[in-house]
Write a protein that holds these residues in place. Structure first.
Motif, PDB file in Angstrom:
ATOM      1  N   ARG A   1      -2.657  -7.239  24.163  1.00  0.00           N
ATOM      2  CA  ARG A   1      -3.608  -8.071  24.739  1.00  0.00           C
ATOM      3  C   ARG A   1      -4.776  -7.255  25.166  1.00  0.00           C
ATOM      4  N   ALA A   2      -4.701  -5.901  25.058  1.00  0.00           N
ATOM      5  CA  ALA A   2      -5.806  -4.846  25.156  1.00  0.00           C
ATOM      6  C   ALA A   2      -7.009  -5.140  24.481  1.00  0.00           C
ATOM      7  N   ALA A   3      -6.892  -5.660  23.316  1.00  0.00           N
ATOM      8  CA  ALA A   3      -8.014  -5.651  22.392  1.00  0.00           C
ATOM      9  C   ALA A   3      -8.867  -6.990  22.818  1.00  0.00           C
ATOM     10  N   THR A   4      -8.492  -7.837  23.995  1.00  0.00           N
ATOM     11  CA  THR A   4      -9.224  -8.815  24.365  1.00  0.00           C
ATOM     12  C   THR A   4     -10.772  -8.867  24.717  1.00  0.00           C
ATOM     13  N   PRO A   5     -10.970  -8.036  25.630  1.00  0.00           N
ATOM     14  CA  PRO A   5     -12.408  -7.495  25.861  1.00  0.00           C
ATOM     15  C   PRO A   5     -13.009  -6.876  25.087  1.00  0.00           C
ATOM     16  N   PHE A   6     -12.419  -6.033  24.018  1.00  0.00           N
ATOM     17  CA  PHE A   6     -12.838  -5.458  22.888  1.00  0.00           C
ATOM     18  C   PHE A   6     -13.471  -6.277  21.952  1.00  0.00           C
TER      19      PHE A   6
END
Length: 225
Positions: free
Chosen positions: A86-91
């Protein structure tokens, strides 16, 4: 040079990328600022990919005064961005500011912390969901995950992406922070991938976390701690 070669990886050296990364590393940076920082890093990284990995072509244009020649970037309509949840969503949100017409894919993959690390330093990886667009030989494929630690997750993701797909024109693994161990593992298992990162940190600790790193990017972005 905004992108520098570093052994088996390439480093984004843009001043704003380094400034933004330093700000989100800070333990005092709260959720909103952290998320905005990841979005900004994604946007800057996207622009650097355009400048360093994509070609331009000359085109005739008509200005209000006369006809002249200009340059346009080739392949902006042939970009696939893979979001490693999920961590890549703002990236990825930032990347889409550079590639607004990109086709998007999603892979939910995470390492099994309870199982612990294998003898080779990797983690077992669980993949819960995969939804990818068709990939062609003309595409620039960007797999985005802000943290490249042991490389276990990324190697699993890469296997899903390249399975039954032709080799794209560019295959880029993009991270904000990477550990040398993870870069080495991905390079050895998937030499066809171009590894691009904003920082190569010192090492992994005994639990497989990047040092100095920036903590758990997912937890900090979504305030789940």
């Amino acid at each position: 040079m905004p992108i520098e070669d570093r052994d088996n990886a390439h480093l984004i050296t843009h001043a704003l990328a380094k400034d933004t990364l330093s700000r989100i590393r800070d333990v005092e940076t709260e959720q909103v600022s952290f998320r905005k920082g990841l979005v900004k890093l994604g946007r800057i990284s996207g622009y650097e990919i355009i400048d360093g990995r994509m070609e331009t072509e000359y085109v005739e244009i008509e200005t209000p005064l006369k006809q002249t020649m200009g340059e346009r970037v080739r392949g902006l309509d042939d970009v696939v961005i893979i979001n490693v949840l999920r961590a890549a969503t703002p990236f990825v949100e930032g990347l889409l500011k550079a590639f607004p017409r990109a086709r998007q894919g999603v892979i939910s993959a995470s390492r099994d912390e309870e199982a612990g690390r294998e003898e080779d330093g990797s983690f077992p990886i669980t993949v819960d969901y995969v939804k990818l667009p068709e990939i062609t030989e003309d595409d620039t494929v960007i797999i985005a995950d802000p943290m490249l630690a042991t490389g276990s997750t990324m190697c699993t993701v890469l296997s899903h992406v390249i399975e039954n797909s032709p080799e794209p024109e560019n295959l880029i693994v993009l991270s904000a922070v990477s550990a040398p161990e993870g870069l080495l593992r991905v390079d050895e298992e998937h030499p066809e991938a171009d590894l691009l990162t904003v920082s190569i940190d010192d090492r992994l600790d005994e639990n497989g976390f990047i040092v100095p790193g920036l903590g758990d990017a997912g937890d900090r972005a979504f305030r789940t701690t």
